[in-house]
Design an enzyme around this catalytic site. Structure first.
Site, mmCIF file in Angstrom:
data_model
loop_
_atom_site.group_PDB
_atom_site.id
_atom_site.type_symbol
_atom_site.label_atom_id
_atom_site.label_comp_id
_atom_site.label_asym_id
_atom_site.label_seq_id
_atom_site.Cartn_x
_atom_site.Cartn_y
_atom_site.Cartn_z
ATOM 1 N N LEU A 165 0.997 -1.258 -0.176
ATOM 2 C CA LEU A 165 0.126 0.121 -0.261
ATOM 3 C C LEU A 165 0.672 1.116 0.103
ATOM 4 O O LEU A 165 1.855 0.779 0.633
ATOM 5 C CB LEU A 165 -0.491 0.195 0.853
ATOM 6 C CG LEU A 165 -2.005 -0.887 1.475
ATOM 7 C CD1 LEU A 165 -2.302 -1.146 2.280
ATOM 8 C CD2 LEU A 165 -3.134 -1.388 0.087
ATOM 9 N N ASP A 166 0.364 2.258 -1.003
ATOM 10 C CA ASP A 166 1.138 3.589 -0.320
ATOM 11 C C ASP A 166 1.350 3.862 0.742
ATOM 12 O O ASP A 166 1.048 3.850 2.073
ATOM 13 C CB ASP A 166 0.116 5.243 -1.256
ATOM 14 C CG ASP A 166 0.615 4.408 -2.959
ATOM 15 O OD1 ASP A 166 1.378 3.667 -3.457
ATOM 16 O OD2 ASP A 166 -0.876 5.295 -3.208
ATOM 17 N N ARG A 167 2.692 4.701 1.182
ATOM 18 C CA ARG A 167 2.673 5.558 2.173
ATOM 19 C C ARG A 167 1.712 6.194 3.097
ATOM 20 O O ARG A 167 1.279 5.807 4.131
ATOM 21 C CB ARG A 167 3.873 6.515 2.091
ATOM 22 C CG ARG A 167 4.227 7.486 3.666
ATOM 23 C CD ARG A 167 5.002 8.450 3.719
ATOM 24 N NE ARG A 167 5.266 9.045 3.789
ATOM 25 C CZ ARG A 167 5.958 9.065 5.947
ATOM 26 N NH1 ARG A 167 6.813 7.156 4.916
ATOM 27 N NH2 ARG A 167 6.271 9.971 6.657
ATOM 28 N N THR A 219 -1.860 5.332 2.334
ATOM 29 C CA THR A 219 -3.169 4.734 2.102
ATOM 30 C C THR A 219 -3.391 4.072 3.047
ATOM 31 O O THR A 219 -2.008 2.945 3.878
ATOM 32 C CB THR A 219 -3.188 3.906 1.092
ATOM 33 O OG1 THR A 219 -3.249 4.634 -0.424
ATOM 34 C CG2 THR A 219 -4.167 3.038 0.438
#
Length: 304
Positions: A137-139, A141
């Site tokens: 997951l993105d930082r 998210t």
């Protein structure tokens, strides 16, 4: 099939129906050749505590022990940080990730990532295996993220992910009122050569497919709450696709959103669902919201 961890070994019990150790590894679990070879070299499989020929048929009450927690480098320095765990067994771990946390270190000295915290958690359980995240997951998210506790589970989950047998559902708050209640965005995504981290819709990019459904609209704020599922896993896929159709995520300044409500992109991995690769039980987890981006939204009302 039932399992039980015994130190560095994992014990399996089942009505084996004449299966062999070799057929379990190659046919039932489809273990990677490298792992099978390593178990042979390590003498890492026993039946009822004894080394056996891998082609000998197993009996109904046999207990198969496999050296799956062989000590190895974590790959991230164990560092304490509180984890929000909402499913765990001997094989896997599902965590509700907070915003502002990287999944894994990008430099050797970085120690505040989710992988560092997972390494510490495993160490406390007496498990000294590599930290294996199944997806990212993105930082910024939030939401459900899946880890495997040993190499066999990781291989099986990786294959399930590639075959789209792990269903992940996201929710996002986006700018504007989406009038089409459901749709599919099927446009390729590639790198933006003018920006080191940004992606963009590009004819020469890789195919990317996003399905969306509008859950609720907020006319006064000109926002829509959207449910999203992916057929592909491109970097920033949801963020790029929603921006492409004119509804960037709120807080996502990289892709045209504004941060008047939150200081990060309002994207949450809300639900993860799959058939457990070893026990065959249905795993279905809804990750509750953790911050103000979705403060007034009852997530469970959409996924109950």
């Amino acid at each position: 099939m039932t399992t039980k961890r015994k130190g560095e070994w994992l014990e399996f019990s089942s009505n084996w129906n004449g299966q062999t150790v070799e057929s379990l590894l190659k046919e039932v679990w489809q273990a990677p050749k490298k792992l099978i070879h390593q178990l042979r070299m390590d003498k890492g499989i026993k039946v009822n505590g004894q080394a056996v020929n891998w082609t000998t048929p197993l009996l109904p009450n046999d207990r198969v022990q496999i050296w799956l927690y062989k000590p190895e480098s974590f790959g991230a320095e164990p560092t304490y940080n509180e984890l929000d765990i909402f499913f765990e067994d001997d094989h896997l771990l599902i965590i509700n990730k907070r915003a502002g946390v990287d999944v894994h270190p990008t430099t050797p000295e970085q120690s505040n990532t989710l992988a560092n915290a997972v390494a510490f958690h495993l160490q406390c359980e007496g498990i000294f295996t590599k930290v294996r995240h199944i997806h990212r997951l993105d930082r910024d998210t939030t939401g459900a993220i899946l880890f495997a506790k040993h190499a066999l589970a990781a291989a099986m989950l990786d294959r399930m992910l590639a075959q789209r047998r792990i269903k992940r559902t996201y929710v996002a708050l986006v700018h504007g009122i989406i009038h089409k209640k459901a749709g599919t965005i099927d446009v390729p995504i590639g790198r933006d050569r003018h920006h080191p981290t940004r992606r963009r819709v590009s004819k020469t990019g890789e195919r990317a497919v996003t399905h969306y459904r509008v859950l609720e609209t907020f006319p006064q704020k000109q926002l829509s709450l959207v449910q999203l599922t992916l057929d592909t896993g491109r970097t920033h896929q949801i963020r790029v696709h929603m921006s492409y159709i004119g509804h960037p995520l709120i807080g996502d300044v990289l892709y045209g959103g504004f941060d008047q409500f939150v200081s990060r992109q309002a994207l949450h991995a809300a639900k993860i669902e799959f058939l457990h690769p070893i026990t065959s039980e249905v795993i279905s987890c809804v990750a509750p919201f953790q911050d103000d981006a979705f403060a007034d939204i009852d997530l469970y009302s959409y996924f109950s």
